[in-house]
Write a protein that holds these residues in place. Structure first.
Motif, short mmCIF file in Angstrom:
data_model
loop_
_atom_site.label_atom_id
_atom_site.label_comp_id
_atom_site.label_asym_id
_atom_site.label_seq_id
_atom_site.Cartn_x
_atom_site.Cartn_y
_atom_site.Cartn_z
N SER A 30 -6.09 -45.56 -66.54
CA SER A 30 -5.94 -47.00 -67.12
C SER A 30 -7.28 -47.61 -67.12
N GLY A 31 -8.14 -47.34 -66.71
CA GLY A 31 -9.50 -47.87 -66.65
C GLY A 31 -9.57 -48.07 -65.21
N ALA A 32 -8.79 -47.63 -64.23
CA ALA A 32 -9.09 -48.09 -62.74
C ALA A 32 -10.43 -47.40 -61.97
N ASP A 33 -10.82 -46.34 -62.53
CA ASP A 33 -11.82 -45.37 -61.86
C ASP A 33 -13.23 -46.43 -62.33
N GLN A 34 -13.13 -46.62 -63.64
CA GLN A 34 -14.52 -47.47 -63.90
C GLN A 34 -14.38 -48.65 -63.11
N ALA A 35 -13.47 -49.52 -63.06
CA ALA A 35 -13.37 -50.85 -62.75
C ALA A 35 -13.61 -50.73 -61.12
N MET A 36 -13.13 -49.79 -60.54
CA MET A 36 -13.46 -49.62 -58.94
C MET A 36 -14.81 -49.40 -58.60
N MET A 37 -15.64 -48.55 -59.60
CA MET A 37 -17.00 -48.27 -59.43
C MET A 37 -17.91 -49.58 -59.59
N ASN A 38 -17.39 -50.42 -60.48
CA ASN A 38 -18.09 -51.71 -60.98
C ASN A 38 -17.79 -52.56 -59.63
N ASP A 39 -16.70 -52.66 -59.13
CA ASP A 39 -16.22 -53.63 -57.97
C ASP A 39 -17.21 -53.03 -56.63
N ILE A 40 -17.19 -51.93 -56.52
CA ILE A 40 -17.99 -51.08 -55.48
C ILE A 40 -19.34 -51.59 -55.52
N TRP A 41 -19.87 -51.57 -56.69
CA TRP A 41 -21.48 -51.95 -56.84
C TRP A 41 -21.60 -53.32 -56.58
N LYS A 42 -20.49 -54.35 -57.09
CA LYS A 42 -20.82 -55.80 -56.75
C LYS A 42 -20.70 -55.89 -55.18
N THR A 43 -19.75 -55.29 -54.48
CA THR A 43 -19.49 -55.22 -53.06
C THR A 43 -21.00 -54.81 -52.29
N LEU A 44 -21.60 -53.92 -52.86
CA LEU A 44 -22.64 -53.32 -52.34
C LEU A 44 -23.73 -54.36 -52.45
N ASN A 45 -23.80 -55.32 -53.39
CA ASN A 45 -24.62 -56.29 -53.56
C ASN A 45 -24.26 -57.63 -53.00
N GLY A 46 -23.24 -57.46 -52.33
CA GLY A 46 -22.70 -58.82 -51.49
C GLY A 46 -21.84 -59.61 -52.17
N GLU A 47 -21.41 -59.42 -53.37
CA GLU A 47 -20.32 -60.09 -53.87
C GLU A 47 -19.04 -59.74 -53.30
N LYS A 48 -18.29 -61.05 -53.18
CA LYS A 48 -16.78 -60.87 -52.77
C LYS A 48 -15.82 -60.35 -53.99
N VAL A 49 -15.19 -59.21 -53.71
CA VAL A 49 -14.20 -58.81 -54.80
C VAL A 49 -12.82 -58.61 -54.12
N LYS A 50 -11.99 -59.12 -54.88
CA LYS A 50 -10.54 -59.22 -54.44
C LYS A 50 -9.65 -57.64 -54.37
N SER A 51 -10.00 -56.85 -55.01
CA SER A 51 -9.72 -55.61 -54.86
C SER A 51 -10.00 -54.67 -53.69
N ILE A 52 -11.19 -55.02 -53.21
CA ILE A 52 -11.85 -54.00 -52.22
C ILE A 52 -11.05 -54.11 -50.69
N THR A 53 -10.79 -52.91 -50.38
CA THR A 53 -10.36 -53.11 -49.14
C THR A 53 -11.01 -51.82 -48.27
N TYR A 54 -10.67 -51.66 -46.77
CA TYR A 54 -11.06 -50.87 -45.96
C TYR A 54 -10.28 -49.92 -45.44
N ILE A 55 -10.46 -49.08 -44.79
CA ILE A 55 -9.70 -47.99 -44.16
C ILE A 55 -8.68 -48.58 -43.43
N ASP A 56 -8.90 -49.61 -42.60
CA ASP A 56 -8.04 -50.26 -41.49
C ASP A 56 -6.80 -50.94 -42.40
N VAL A 57 -6.94 -51.10 -43.75
CA VAL A 57 -5.61 -51.50 -44.38
C VAL A 57 -5.00 -50.29 -45.10
N SER A 58 -6.33 -49.45 -45.68
CA SER A 58 -5.65 -48.29 -46.60
C SER A 58 -4.89 -47.06 -45.65
#
Ligand code: NAD
Length: 411
Positions: free
Chosen positions: A353-381
């Motif tokens: 439902s659009g999540a794959d595309q949205a994830m890649m957009n959010d990852i790109w933002k994160t890699l460029n230093g933007e804060k994104v609410k959905s991103i989490t790391y393995i310590d939580v995952s």
């Protein structure tokens, strides 16, 4: 700024990430592809014009610069590949499940800490327009405090047949328990929406239907040879129904009916669903209690016409109901007017439902230093995986209550 990706495992998932890079050259470029399948490597080399390798060790010798290495190889290789890439200095986007058993999941988590690497796990649902809106609604306070959650993962009868009876996730000894393979996403969503760790888990379920004793009379080992009429699971019908989600990529690249049927013949996806070497459940119910007392009841069942997830959240000020695939959320405040939120899903790459595309957009933002609410790391995952393993332990012990004691601070 454009970021460089390495893709290890250029299959169904790896190709989604590759397609995203192709369509968004302003965001990502592919620096290298690794795949053990020569045809897929050739396809990747032609598509991206980048170096390709049949073995990750060869690639690591080449010292290729990248901002993120995507590990989208089969589950059983995740530990070997993830640890080797982290050791070589790469941050990761790691496909779920992190690994097939709890020890390997924790080993990957510990390796990330040891090498100081960032590992984003592909819990794609967090990025979906549906769950991301629900998170915003919860954070707005309109529901009050969350008291309880009820959710279902309606696998879809034909999806169950493909993935969990005939396909890669059919046998827990070769892959993982279905509650991990299918529902670590849901466990992650509960952890995220509730904002606390899960403490207790109980679960019931079994493999009831896709078994020998339920086979129709005169069935054959392969659907191609079977004379039984009106079998819901006839592979030739399921895989040539173009209205259903496309799982054909697992055995063919052909697009026409005749070609699909030809490649299907005597493949593992042609097997009678009642005579496979499957042992994973076809229904499982899990109840959980989180550390703030919030309770969750989750049902996973094979037997739905469509593939969909639904959720109900009971708050102190309002009730929320939603169905992901319908792009619809209803809010029932106890005092104010009811509210219905709908939207059109507009996505060109991937699924969910659009999540794959949205994830890649959010990852790109994160890699460029933007804060994104959905991103989490393995310590939580990793918590979602521990919840799934606890559910399986409970199921195998007839619903025994399992306490989760993951002490991440002191490992
Ligand atoms: N995030 C999600 O919702 C989601 C959905 C489906 C699958 N997955 C996960 O994504 C991963 C990949 O799944 P898929 O459906 O793309 O599978 P796939 O079989 O289509 O792709 C895997 C690729 O890895 C290659 N490969 C196999 N062994 C290799 C090795 N040792 N070294 C290099 N390449 C190797 C294969 O040739 C294939 O091209 C799995 O871990 C799966 O569980 C995640």
């Amino acid at each position: 700024m454009v970021k460089k990706l390495i893709i290890a495992g250029y299959g169904q998932r790896g190709q989604i990430y590759g397609s995203f890079a192709l369509i968004n050259p302003d965001k990502f470029t592919v620096a290298a592809v690794i795949d053990s399948d020569a045809k897929r490597l050739k396809q990747a080399a032609e598509t991206f014009g980048c170096p390709v390798f049949s073995d990750y060790r060869e690639m690591l010798k080449n010292d290729i610069t990248a901002d993120l290495a995507i590990i989208s190889t089969p589950d059983k290789y995740h530990k070997e590949h993830a640890v080797a890439f982290m050791k070589a200095g790469y941050d990761l986007l790691l496909e779920k499940p992190i690994a097939n058993n709890e020890k390997d999941c924790l080993d990957i988590y510990k390796a990330a800490k040891c090498y100081g690497r960032k590992v984003i796990v592909c819990h794609v649902l967090r990025y979906s327009p549906f769950y991301s809106r629900i998170k915003d609604i919860i954070d707005s306070g309109i529901l009050g405090e969350i008291i309880s959650v009820h959710a279902s993962e309606n696998v879809g009868f034909y999806h169950q047949a493909h993935s969990f009876v005939r396909g890669p996730w059919r046998n827990s000894k070769e892959s993982s328990p279905m509650i991990l393979a299918k529902c670590c996403h849901d466990m992650d969503i509960f952890r995220w929406l509730i904002g606390k760790s899960c403490r207790y888990v109980s679960s019931y379920g079994s493999l009831t239907f896709f078994k020998r004793e339920n086979a129709p009379e005169n069935h054959a080992e392969y659907c191609s040879d079977c004379a039984v009429k009106d079998c819901l699971y006839k592979a030739q019908d399921l895989y040539t129904d173009f209205n259903k989600v496309n799982f054909r990529g697992y055995f063919t690249v052909k697009k026409d009916k005749e070609g699909i049927v030809e490649d299907l013949k005597r493949s593992q996806y042609d097997r009678c669903v009642y005579f496979c070497d499957n042992d994973v459940v076809d229904h499982q119910v899990t109840v959980m209690q989180f550390e703030n007392g919030v309770t969750v009841a989750h049902t996973m069942a094979a037997f739905s016409k469509e593939i969909y997830r639904d959720i109900k959240i009971y708050g102190t000020k309002a009730e929320l109901r939603g169905i992901m695939e319908k792009n619809r959320i209803e809010i029932y405040p106890f005092k104010d007017e009811n509210k219905v939120i709908t939207w059109e899903n507009d996505f060109t790459v991937g699924g969910h439902s659009g999540a794959d595309q949205a994830m890649m957009n959010d990852i790109w933002k994160t890699l460029n230093g933007e804060k994104v609410k959905s991103i989490t790391y393995i310590d939580v995952s990793v918590e979602s995986h521990v919840m799934a393993f606890a559910a399986e332990e409970s199921r195998l012990n007839n619903g025994r209550n399992v306490e989760i004691t993951l002490d991440k601070e002191n490992d």
